[in-house]
Design an enzyme around this catalytic site. Structure first.
Site, PDB file in Angstrom:
ATOM      1  N   GLU A 286      -0.087  -3.136  -2.194  1.00 11.92           N
ATOM      2  CA  GLU A 286      -0.982  -2.148  -2.787  1.00 11.92           C
ATOM      3  C   GLU A 286      -0.247  -0.832  -3.068  1.00 11.92           C
ATOM      4  O   GLU A 286      -0.643  -0.082  -3.953  1.00 11.92           O
ATOM      5  CB  GLU A 286      -2.161  -1.897  -1.832  1.00 11.92           C
ATOM      6  CG  GLU A 286      -3.486  -1.835  -2.582  1.00 11.92           C
ATOM      7  CD  GLU A 286      -4.689  -1.874  -1.666  1.00 11.92           C
ATOM      8  OE1 GLU A 286      -5.547  -2.737  -1.875  1.00 11.92           O
ATOM      9  OE2 GLU A 286      -4.781  -1.045  -0.746  1.00 11.92           O
ATOM     10  N   HIS A 307       8.310 -26.214   7.316  1.00  6.50           N
ATOM     11  CA  HIS A 307       7.888 -27.578   6.963  1.00  6.50           C
ATOM     12  C   HIS A 307       6.913 -27.580   5.793  1.00  6.50           C
ATOM     13  O   HIS A 307       6.274 -28.591   5.523  1.00  6.50           O
ATOM     14  CB  HIS A 307       7.289 -28.264   8.196  1.00  6.50           C
ATOM     15  CG  HIS A 307       8.293 -28.380   9.300  1.00  6.50           C
ATOM     16  ND1 HIS A 307       9.002 -29.537   9.566  1.00  6.50           N
ATOM     17  CD2 HIS A 307       8.757 -27.449  10.180  1.00  6.50           C
ATOM     18  CE1 HIS A 307       9.842 -29.320  10.563  1.00  6.50           C
ATOM     19  NE2 HIS A 307       9.700 -28.062  10.961  1.00  6.50           N
ATOM     20  N   LYS A 421     -13.819  -4.966  -9.432  1.00  5.71           N
ATOM     21  CA  LYS A 421     -15.121  -4.454  -8.981  1.00  5.71           C
ATOM     22  C   LYS A 421     -16.015  -4.183 -10.171  1.00  5.71           C
ATOM     23  O   LYS A 421     -17.195  -4.533 -10.166  1.00  5.71           O
ATOM     24  CB  LYS A 421     -14.943  -3.166  -8.169  1.00  5.71           C
ATOM     25  CG  LYS A 421     -14.283  -3.394  -6.824  1.00  5.71           C
ATOM     26  CD  LYS A 421     -14.271  -2.102  -6.036  1.00  5.71           C
ATOM     27  CE  LYS A 421     -13.336  -2.199  -4.861  1.00  5.71           C
ATOM     28  NZ  LYS A 421     -13.019  -0.906  -4.281  1.00  5.71           N
TER      29      LYS A 421
HETATM   30  O1  PA5 Z   1      -5.661   0.692   1.362  1.00  9.60           O
HETATM   31  C1  PA5 Z   1      -6.735   0.848   0.805  1.00  9.60           C
HETATM   32  O2  PA5 Z   1      -7.123   1.960   0.416  1.00  9.60           O
HETATM   33  C2  PA5 Z   1      -7.703  -0.310   0.612  1.00  9.60           C
HETATM   34  O3  PA5 Z   1      -7.164  -1.513   0.966  1.00  9.60           O
HETATM   35  C3  PA5 Z   1      -8.959  -0.077   1.418  1.00  9.60           C
HETATM   36  O4  PA5 Z   1      -8.629   0.012   2.771  1.00  9.60           O
HETATM   37  C4  PA5 Z   1      -9.972  -1.202   1.204  1.00  9.60           C
HETATM   38  O5  PA5 Z   1     -10.224  -1.369  -0.166  1.00  9.60           O
HETATM   39  C5  PA5 Z   1     -11.272  -0.875   1.917  1.00  9.60           C
HETATM   40  O6  PA5 Z   1     -11.809   0.328   1.459  1.00  9.60           O
HETATM   41  P1  PA5 Z   1     -12.903   1.126   2.260  1.00  9.60           P
HETATM   42  O7  PA5 Z   1     -12.349   1.520   3.563  1.00  9.60           O
HETATM   43  O8  PA5 Z   1     -13.214   2.298   1.388  1.00  9.60           O
HETATM   44  O9  PA5 Z   1     -14.104   0.198   2.412  1.00  9.60           O
END
Ligand code: PA5
Length: 433
Positions: A286, A307, A421
């Site tokens: 990310e 494996h 989303k």
């Molecule tokens: O690193 C990030 O920002 C994302 O992976 C969030 O942690 C994830 O989308 C969850 O978001 P939230 O804590 O707003 O529900």
């Protein structure tokens, strides 16, 4: 001494190549420090091990104690950075069969809100059954669909089991200090709240209440965890690449990426580290996968996956490199005994221990993969304990930030995750989409 040892001998990256990045790394080091002062940026994790609310830290420990006293289960509701860090630390530091142990000092830690499967939720409801439970719902935005749905379902379950008043005292909310639907709900219902600081993004939040409440509830010493991270904060604060192992790792992976090694596989030989790898995958994926750039972060558990994935790694497309996590000393070991009949032919191992065999498998695999043109970076830690894991978390977070900056992306945003989303909300006919 507590440290993360980086060995680049088999990485095909030379010290000379690394040191060419000396000046740019120094620049990014300084930039990062400056950005950490800006409360509107997402670099608050940089000084978190020495700059966190002691008051909230104490409240976390108190809440963990209360949950341990009144609950058999803590249900952690969250997705991505709002659960992976806690799960990574808990699984690394507790028994692989923790949820099967009958004699318990601490609640079972179960997870929800990280998928949309009805099977998963129904099976979880069944598994909780008549057990006493509490909920820690974690969402920075407070609007994420998966945890919001799970929270609605399990809140209902909690309220019908205990009544609204007692249910209220069993719900712990970790969210933004001021905004979001979850914040509003928590205020209205009077749930105990913990804060995800504005300047710390989800995937960098494991050492905030996001990770610390579930981790403390599982019986892990969060003081030691923070101490390990603090030592890392001090150690990896050297702007000189020559003396900073964390920065060397960041540079080495960028050099490999430039030579078309575009997939990094994090390898462990300890199943307890499976979720640590999942956390690492999110952190790097990310943070770096944007602007049509970025190393693809993958993970394997060896020897299990030798494996299954071993063939590909040895012989498939040559765009891979591996980062192997080596744990010098396992917590426990097993001696292999001699057998009179030796029908399984294993007597050549008699007297040896299982960790010795595991290490030889590691050495043999590294040799094979390097020969097969898969460069290997080796990261060693002495043992799996609170301090070491805290240290390793910080090591990877800081390396990730510097690595993303070398790559030329902003490691702290995630514009790409909004796309699915929008489509999903449209298809679900959410008002406004
Ligand atoms: O690193 C990030 O920002 C994302 O992976 C969030 O942690 C994830 O989308 C969850 O978001 P939230 O804590 O707003 O529900």
């Amino acid at each position: 001494m507590l440290e993360v040892k980086l060995n680049l001998e088999k990485s095909k990256v030379t010290t000379e190549e690394i040191l060419k990045y000396k000046e740019s790394v120094e620049k990014y080091h300084n930039e990062l420090k400056e950005r950490a002062l800006d409360n509107n940026d997402y670099v608050g994790w940089l000084e978190l091990p020495t700059n966190y609310s002691k008051l909230e830290f104490t409240r976390i420990k108190q809440a963990a104690k209360r949950i341990s006293e009144d609950s058999d289960v803590l249900l952690v509701i969250g997705i991505g950075g709002s659960y992976l860090g806690a799960r990574a630390v808990i699984e690394a530091l507790t028994s692989s069969f923790d949820n099967m142990l009958q004699e318990r000092k601490h609640p079972y830690i179960l997870y929800a809100g990280n998928n949309l499967s009805p099977n998963y939720i129904n099976e979880l409801v069944e598994a909780i059954g008549n057990k006493d439970f509490s909920i820690n719902v974690i969402s920075k935005s407070g609007t994420t669909t998966e945890p919001a749905i799970a929270f609605r379902i399990f809140r209902e379950m909690l309220e019908s089991k205990y009544g609204i008043e007692e249910a209220r005292s069993r719900i712990y909310v970790t969210t933004d200090e001021k905004k979001g639907a979850l914040k509003k709900l928590a205020e209205q219902e009077g749930y105990e709240q913990f804060v995800i600081p504005d300047n710390i993004g989800g995937r960098f939040s494991v050492l905030t209440a996001v990770g610390l409440l579930p981790i403390a509830t599982s019986g892990i010493d969060i003081d030691k965890l923070m101490e390990g991270a603090r030592l890392a904060q001090v150690r990896y604060n050297d702007s000189d690449l020559k003396y900073n192992e964390c920065y060397k790792y960041a540079v080495a992976r960028n050099i490999l990426y430039k030579s078309n090694k575009t997939t990094e596989i994090l390898v462990n030989y300890e199943p307890k580290m499976h979720y640590f790898t999942e956390w690492w995958k999110q952190l790097y994926g990310e943070s770096e996968g944007k602007d049509k750039k970025g190393i693809f972060p993958a993970g394997v558990d060896f020897t299990t996956d030798l494996h299954s994935m071993g063939q590909y790694i040895q012989d498939g497309r040559r765009d891979l490199f591996e980062t192997v996590l080596r744990i010098e000393n396992p917590e426990t070991n097993i001696k292999i005994n001699a057998d009179d009949d030796n029908l399984d032919g294993l007597n050549y191992l008699a007297g040896k221990d299982l960790d010795y065999v595991n290490k030889k498998a590691m050495e043999g695999t590294i040799q094979a993969h390097v020969t097969g043109d898969v460069p290997n970076i080796l990261i060693s830690i002495e043992k799996l304990d609170e301090e070491t894991i805290g240290h390793l978390v910080y090591f990877f977070e800081k390396a990730c930030a510097i690595s993303g900056m070398i790559l030329g992306v902003n490691p702290f945003n995630q514009p790409g995750v909004e796309e699915y989303k929008k489509n999903m909300f449209k298809l679900l006919e959410k008002p406004g989409y």
